[in-house]
Design a protein around this motif. Sequence first.
Motif, PDB file in Angstrom:
ATOM      1  N   PRO A 266       0.836  -1.211   0.000  1.00  7.03           N
ATOM      2  CA  PRO A 266       0.000   0.000   0.000  1.00  7.03           C
ATOM      3  C   PRO A 266       0.869   1.258   0.000  1.00  7.03           C
ATOM      4  N   MET A 267       0.363   2.323  -0.629  1.00  6.36           N
ATOM      5  CA  MET A 267       1.089   3.585  -0.721  1.00  6.36           C
ATOM      6  C   MET A 267       0.201   4.730  -0.267  1.00  6.36           C
ATOM      7  N   GLU A 268       0.830   5.841   0.075  1.00  8.81           N
ATOM      8  CA  GLU A 268       0.091   7.024   0.467  1.00  8.81           C
ATOM      9  C   GLU A 268      -0.839   7.470  -0.661  1.00  8.81           C
ATOM     10  N   ARG A 269      -2.027   7.913  -0.285  1.00  9.85           N
ATOM     11  CA  ARG A 269      -3.019   8.308  -1.283  1.00  9.85           C
ATOM     12  C   ARG A 269      -2.889   9.792  -1.600  1.00  9.85           C
ATOM     13  N   TYR A 270      -2.815  10.118  -2.871  1.00  8.42           N
ATOM     14  CA  TYR A 270      -2.793  11.506  -3.314  1.00  8.42           C
ATOM     15  C   TYR A 270      -4.085  11.813  -4.057  1.00  8.42           C
ATOM     16  N   PHE A 271      -4.544  13.062  -3.958  1.00 12.37           N
ATOM     17  CA  PHE A 271      -5.818  13.438  -4.585  1.00 12.37           C
ATOM     18  C   PHE A 271      -5.861  14.934  -4.838  1.00 12.37           C
ATOM     19  N   GLY A 272      -6.879  15.356  -5.585  1.00 12.54           N
ATOM     20  CA  GLY A 272      -7.032  16.752  -5.991  1.00 12.54           C
ATOM     21  C   GLY A 272      -6.630  16.906  -7.444  1.00 12.54           C
ATOM     22  N   GLU A 273      -7.520  17.457  -8.267  1.00 13.01           N
ATOM     23  CA  GLU A 273      -7.256  17.586  -9.696  1.00 13.01           C
ATOM     24  C   GLU A 273      -6.512  18.893  -9.983  1.00 13.01           C
ATOM     25  N   LEU A 274      -5.193  18.811  -9.949  1.00 14.45           N
ATOM     26  CA  LEU A 274      -4.352  19.980 -10.183  1.00 14.45           C
ATOM     27  C   LEU A 274      -4.108  20.169 -11.671  1.00 14.45           C
ATOM     28  N   GLU A 275      -4.068  21.429 -12.093  1.00 14.36           N
ATOM     29  CA  GLU A 275      -3.764  21.771 -13.475  1.00 14.36           C
ATOM     30  C   GLU A 275      -2.546  22.683 -13.504  1.00 14.36           C
ATOM     31  N   LEU A 276      -1.642  22.413 -14.412  1.00  9.87           N
ATOM     32  CA  LEU A 276      -0.449  23.237 -14.568  1.00  9.87           C
ATOM     33  C   LEU A 276      -0.786  24.463 -15.401  1.00  9.87           C
ATOM     34  N   VAL A 277      -0.472  25.644 -14.868  1.00 12.81           N
ATOM     35  CA  VAL A 277      -0.741  26.905 -15.562  1.00 12.81           C
ATOM     36  C   VAL A 277       0.525  27.454 -16.207  1.00 12.81           C
ATOM     37  N   HIS A 278       1.642  27.410 -15.450  1.00 13.49           N
ATOM     38  CA  HIS A 278       2.886  27.969 -15.980  1.00 13.49           C
ATOM     39  C   HIS A 278       4.072  27.326 -15.273  1.00 13.49           C
ATOM     40  N   GLN A 279       5.178  27.189 -16.000  1.00 16.16           N
ATOM     41  CA  GLN A 279       6.429  26.691 -15.438  1.00 16.16           C
ATOM     42  C   GLN A 279       7.477  27.794 -15.482  1.00 16.16           C
ATOM     43  N   PHE A 280       8.248  27.908 -14.386  1.00 16.73           N
ATOM     44  CA  PHE A 280       9.264  28.944 -14.273  1.00 16.73           C
ATOM     45  C   PHE A 280      10.648  28.304 -14.299  1.00 16.73           C
TER      46      PHE A 280
ATOM     47  N   ASN B  85       2.893  18.896   4.553  1.00 15.42           N
ATOM     48  CA  ASN B  85       2.178  17.712   4.056  1.00 15.42           C
ATOM     49  C   ASN B  85       1.762  17.818   2.598  1.00 15.42           C
ATOM     50  N   ASN B  86       2.406  18.716   1.838  1.00 10.66           N
ATOM     51  CA  ASN B  86       2.136  18.836   0.400  1.00 10.66           C
ATOM     52  C   ASN B  86       0.639  18.931   0.114  1.00 10.66           C
ATOM     53  N   SER B  87      -0.032  19.813   0.849  1.00 11.11           N
ATOM     54  CA  SER B  87      -1.493  19.835   0.797  1.00 11.11           C
ATOM     55  C   SER B  87      -2.058  21.253   0.752  1.00 11.11           C
ATOM     56  N   ILE B  88      -3.334  21.315   0.331  1.00 12.86           N
ATOM     57  CA  ILE B  88      -4.117  22.538   0.374  1.00 12.86           C
ATOM     58  C   ILE B  88      -5.346  22.271   1.234  1.00 12.86           C
ATOM     59  N   ARG B  89      -5.590  23.122   2.224  1.00 15.50           N
ATOM     60  CA  ARG B  89      -6.739  22.966   3.118  1.00 15.50           C
ATOM     61  C   ARG B  89      -7.819  23.996   2.792  1.00 15.50           C
ATOM     62  N   ARG B  90      -9.060  23.607   3.051  1.00 12.22           N
ATOM     63  CA  ARG B  90     -10.184  24.543   3.025  1.00 12.22           C
ATOM     64  C   ARG B  90     -10.820  24.531   4.406  1.00 12.22           C
ATOM     65  N   ILE B  91     -10.950  25.722   4.997  1.00 14.01           N
ATOM     66  CA  ILE B  91     -11.525  25.850   6.331  1.00 14.01           C
ATOM     67  C   ILE B  91     -12.871  26.536   6.194  1.00 14.01           C
ATOM     68  N   ARG B  92     -13.920  25.832   6.520  1.00 10.38           N
ATOM     69  CA  ARG B  92     -15.274  26.365   6.390  1.00 10.38           C
ATOM     70  C   ARG B  92     -15.516  27.441   7.455  1.00 10.38           C
TER      71      ARG B  92
ATOM     72  N   ILE C  31     -12.321  21.714   8.872  1.00  3.14           N
ATOM     73  CA  ILE C  31     -11.199  21.723   7.945  1.00  3.14           C
ATOM     74  C   ILE C  31     -11.250  20.489   7.047  1.00  3.14           C
ATOM     75  N   GLU C  32     -11.040  20.712   5.752  1.00  4.89           N
ATOM     76  CA  GLU C  32     -10.959  19.594   4.813  1.00  4.89           C
ATOM     77  C   GLU C  32      -9.769  19.808   3.889  1.00  4.89           C
ATOM     78  N   THR C  33      -9.189  18.724   3.445  1.00  3.53           N
ATOM     79  CA  THR C  33      -8.070  18.789   2.514  1.00  3.53           C
ATOM     80  C   THR C  33      -8.610  18.628   1.106  1.00  3.53           C
ATOM     81  N   ILE C  34      -8.353  19.624   0.236  1.00  3.24           N
ATOM     82  CA  ILE C  34      -8.877  19.554  -1.127  1.00  3.24           C
ATOM     83  C   ILE C  34      -7.827  19.075  -2.121  1.00  3.24           C
ATOM     84  N   ALA C  35      -6.566  19.087  -1.713  1.00  2.00           N
ATOM     85  CA  ALA C  35      -5.511  18.568  -2.582  1.00  2.00           C
ATOM     86  C   ALA C  35      -4.355  18.072  -1.733  1.00  2.00           C
ATOM     87  N   HIS C  36      -3.860  16.911  -2.089  1.00  2.00           N
ATOM     88  CA  HIS C  36      -2.685  16.322  -1.444  1.00  2.00           C
ATOM     89  C   HIS C  36      -1.894  15.666  -2.556  1.00  2.00           C
ATOM     90  N   ASP C  37      -0.738  16.238  -2.885  1.00  2.00           N
ATOM     91  CA  ASP C  37      -0.049  15.842  -4.112  1.00  2.00           C
ATOM     92  C   ASP C  37       1.452  16.064  -3.941  1.00  2.00           C
TER      93      ASP C  37
END
Length: 361
Positions: free
Chosen positions: A3-17, A287-294, A299-305
């Motif tokens: 088993p491996m750590e679960r990653y989630f959240g549909e990230l889109e690449l906008v620009h690379q620097f 934790n390589n994550s984005i949180r949303r706090i209502r 608190i919920e994690t909307i992206a973990h990647d």
Amino acid sequence: MLPMERYFGELELVHQFYGAMPTGVSLSETGRVFVCFPKWGDDVQATVAEIIGGQLFPYPSLEANVFHPERITSSWISVQSIVVDGRGTLWILDTGAPHFSEPIPGGAKLVAVDLKTNTIRKSYTFTEDVVLPTTYLNDVRFDFRAGKAGTAYITDSSSKGPGAIIVLDLESGTAFRRLNGAQATSPDPLFLPKVEGTILMNRNPDGSTSPYKGASDGLAISPDGLTLFFCPLTSRHLFSISTKALRDQRIPDVDLPDLVQYWGEKGASDGMITDAQGNLYAGDYENNSIRRIRPHGVIETIAHDPRILWPDTFSIGPDQYLYFIVNQLHRQARFHYGKDLRQKPYSLLRIKIDELPAPNF
């Protein structure tokens, strides 16, 4: 296969620097994308730029991005944060402190640039009792409903002196420090950051080490303008305070901490922002994550990647996407005995949230 750590959240690449490391991003109400690059040691061609057709263009001009002491209020020194206000203005927060030096006298400033004419509308500087020798201006939020011309709130994320929230009256240009050195704006002395499985600390080329410390950094304002959320950079805690109390200088600064509200742990964050429904978004760089706090505190994690290597600044676009800079800040040479472990490109990512940015007017 194990088993491996679960990653989630549909990230889109906008620009690379592929050049200097970015920290800030802000989208205008028409979808223009602006970014900034503080002068921390990289070869910064322009400390403020606009992304057009996948290319970076100095903003508002190349001339403005070349510091001239004789044009100290209209040329950029080292810009940490940029914010479009939804009313046709890009606000540029210039630390005046390249390489984390003491701010150049008169160089720390907040500048309003008209997006229609791409010209400077007004520049605000600070007195020496507001911008201290230790000050590092980090982030800014606005409420144009407070005061004749509005109010700006700015964090001082100093690593060497007191943290604070600076209140700036946009009509008079008067500014003052609040929660100066308070616990809520100071680094958490018990916090030990861990990123990519490793303790984050200052590690110098000579082998010496010291704790990594950052005072009040992340900043967000509620849709009604009544509450300001903030957090120290080296802390997992979220705080808020009434904006009315911050502006009211009749309340002694020593009494202000009693008015601070504690929201609990949200993860260790750099940037924060709120949407029109009052949801607060914050990074979690451990934790390589984005949180949303209502608004009610859930608190919920909307992206973990694994690509979210130090989420820095946030911006919500008119397309209802949450945009954020990922810049591998923790891999800088100052944390690894002088060896730069960053891998280009840095990135601008986005994730759909189906919400608009919080109004400020």
